[in-house]
Design a protein around this motif. Structure first.
Motif, PDB file in Angstrom:
ATOM      1  N   ILE A   1       0.835  -1.201   0.000  1.00 38.64           N
ATOM      2  CA  ILE A   1       0.000   0.000   0.000  1.00 38.64           C
ATOM      3  C   ILE A   1       0.869   1.249   0.000  1.00 38.64           C
ATOM      4  N   ALA A   2       1.910   1.255   0.834  1.00 41.91           N
ATOM      5  CA  ALA A   2       2.807   2.410   0.893  1.00 41.91           C
ATOM      6  C   ALA A   2       3.488   2.646  -0.447  1.00 41.91           C
ATOM      7  N   ALA A   3       3.973   1.562  -1.087  1.00 41.92           N
ATOM      8  CA  ALA A   3       4.670   1.704  -2.366  1.00 41.92           C
ATOM      9  C   ALA A   3       3.730   2.244  -3.438  1.00 41.92           C
ATOM     10  N   GLY A   4       2.500   1.728  -3.469  1.00 38.61           N
ATOM     11  CA  GLY A   4       1.551   2.201  -4.467  1.00 38.61           C
ATOM     12  C   GLY A   4       1.205   3.668  -4.285  1.00 38.61           C
ATOM     13  N   LEU A   5       1.009   4.091  -3.050  1.00 35.86           N
ATOM     14  CA  LEU A   5       0.672   5.493  -2.783  1.00 35.86           C
ATOM     15  C   LEU A   5       1.857   6.414  -3.072  1.00 35.86           C
TER      16      LEU A   5
ATOM     17  N   SER B   1       6.538  -3.381  -6.502  1.00 36.16           N
ATOM     18  CA  SER B   1       6.442  -3.489  -5.046  1.00 36.16           C
ATOM     19  C   SER B   1       5.039  -3.219  -4.521  1.00 36.16           C
ATOM     20  N   MET B   2       4.143  -2.698  -5.384  1.00 37.60           N
ATOM     21  CA  MET B   2       2.777  -2.408  -4.937  1.00 37.60           C
ATOM     22  C   MET B   2       1.809  -3.570  -5.151  1.00 37.60           C
ATOM     23  N   LEU B   3       2.280  -4.693  -5.673  1.00 31.31           N
ATOM     24  CA  LEU B   3       1.388  -5.813  -5.925  1.00 31.31           C
ATOM     25  C   LEU B   3       1.005  -6.541  -4.637  1.00 31.31           C
TER      26      LEU B   3
END
Length: 464
Positions: free
Chosen positions: A146-150, A324-326
């Motif tokens: 979640i952190a990587a996607g945001l 990394s957001m997967l």
């Protein structure tokens, strides 16, 4: 814990606004901490995800406690809700308790507890997909994912703590919950949830960033006064479904800026997006966000492992992504995990796409139902549907490939509309796309077959 800005010294009055209710950042931390104190055990906690401050508090509290949270759609029926609760192993419930839910309620404690140190690889959120077949699958999203996607979106959208994000999207999906609420909480910006995504409410929010799906944007352009008020914002983002080109142009004409289109899934967060400071092209979902990679594999079966489609903006390929957001896989579904992972971290999205020489992507349909092989061409039905939806006589449409002795498959459009001339619609597509992508037949119907989640069931049309 990925909501770092929550516990910083910086506070923001009315940091979270939902309808007429608001909390400062300090008030949210206090209420969420008291909620965390009342969670029995290590969860997961199921949250009745209504558009309310109670939902934001409960989800934030579970995150602070390091307990997996399961947002449950408030309109889910007993069968779907029962499956989600059993499959997730939820041990407590937050919010109004519907009939048939016998989990203990979370009762907030008298004093807030401090945020726990948590393994960032641990599942922070279980989001259930609304697939077209079978029961919903629980996608496990870690705090790190979640952190990587945001963080990738903060960069491509020039998103800063000075922004105000406004939307009226559901709080049980990636778009409305993770992007629309948790993104602001992580970064330290302000978020306004309008309860319902109505044009006047969007205009009244006076935000710098607005999130919406095509249905929302269509309603906004039908209210020109509200649409022009959104022209004061710096970013209008559309996602979750294809945005028709005519709607893209109407938004740009009324607000003075083209919308940003992006692509993602529950399992992948957002992996493709146009840039705030870059090109915005109707029908195209942009470039990989930082940390994401894409590849397009040939649509035909039997191609070599290293085969790729050319970046010509026309050749359709099977879209795979990694980054990394997967998500970390589906809960209790080893069969689904084996099917979706292609090795070396690549995830099979099931979507069909084209990519041009500049790296821009356009989604053209789903591999399972939207790849049409006609006359030697491989065609994605999604781009045909988008063009047809631009025609004023078309309210709904589904395009499929039906058996044909000459072409292999012929392109057939099932149209809900005013019963106009099918040849007019065929000519309309031919004027916008390549000649071989035009429907060979248009069938007018009263309604399209849909599943309980509202998705068109094209497999039922294939038998007609």
């Amino acid at each position: 814990m990925f909501l770092t800005s929550l516990t910083s010294a910086h506070d923001l009055d009315r940091a979270v606004v939902v309808g007429d209710d608001a909390l400062s950042r300090a008030e949210l931390v206090d209420r969420a901490g008291r909620f965390a104190a009342g969670i029995p055990g290590d969860g997961p906690v199921a949250v009745h995800a209504t558009p309310s401050l109670d939902t934001v508090v409960a989800i934030t509290g579970a995150i602070l406690a390091g307990v997996p949270v399961v947002p449950v759609p408030p309109d889910s029926g007993p069968a779907e809700r029962g499956h989600v609760l059993r499959d997730s192993g939820a041990t407590a419930w937050a919010g109004d308790r519907p009939e048939g839910v016998d989990l203990p309620l979370v009762v907030p404690g008298r004093a807030p507890v401090a945020p726990r140190e948590i393994d960032p690889e641990r599942t922070a959120m279980l989001l259930y997909t609304s697939g077209t077949t079978g029961a919903p699958k629980g996608a496990q999203l870690s705090g790190r994912a979640i952190a990587a996607g945001l963080d990738g979106l903060f960069e491509v959208w020039d998103w800063t703590p000075d922004d105000t994000v406004a939307h009226g999207l559901p709080l049980f999906h990636v778009h409305g919950l993770i992007l629309g609420v948790l993104g602001s909480l992580r970064l330290g910006s302000r978020v306004v949830h309008t309860i319902k995504p109505q044009p006047a409410r969007y205009a009244a929010a006076e935000a710098s960033m607005y999130f919406g799906v095509p249905t929302v944007w269509n309603r906004i352009v039908e209210d020109p006064e509200s649409a022009r008020a959104l022209g004061k914002a710096r970013l209008l983002v559309s996602g979750s479904a294809p945005l028709p080109a005519s709607l893209f142009e109407r938004i740009a004409g009324l607000t003075g800026q083209a919308p940003v289109e992006r692509y993602g899934m529950t399992e992948t967060m957002i992996t493709l997006s146009a840039r705030a400071a870059g090109e915005r092209r109707a029908g195209w979902v942009g470039l990989p966000v930082p940390g994401a990679e894409t590849r397009l594999l040939p649509a035909e079966d039997g191609a070599g492992a290293d085969a790729r489609v050319p970046d010509d903006g026309e050749t359709v390929g099977k879209l795979q992504v990694r980054g990394s957001m997967l998500f970390g896989g589906y809960l209790n579904r080893p069969d689904a995990n084996d099917e979706c992972w292609a090795g070396d971290g690549w995830f099979r999205t099931g979507d069909l796409a084209v990519r041009d020489a500049d790296g821009f992507h356009r989604i053209v349909g789903r591999e399972s139902t939207d790849l049409i092989k006609s006359g030697g061409y491989r065609i994605g039905s999604g781009e045909i549907e988008a063009v047809l939806l631009d025609h004023p006589s078309v309210a709904e449409v589904a395009v499929v490939g039906l058996p044909d002795p000459d072409l292999g498959q012929k392109i057939v459009a099932f149209v809900v509309g005013d019963g106009g001339d099918g040849q007019v619609l065929i000519d309309h597509v031919a004027s916008q796309l390549s000649w071989h992508k035009r429907p060979r037949e248009v069938r007018f119907v009263d309604a399209l077959p849909r599943n309980p989640m509202g998705k068109v069931q094209k497999k039922l049309l294939l038998g007609t």
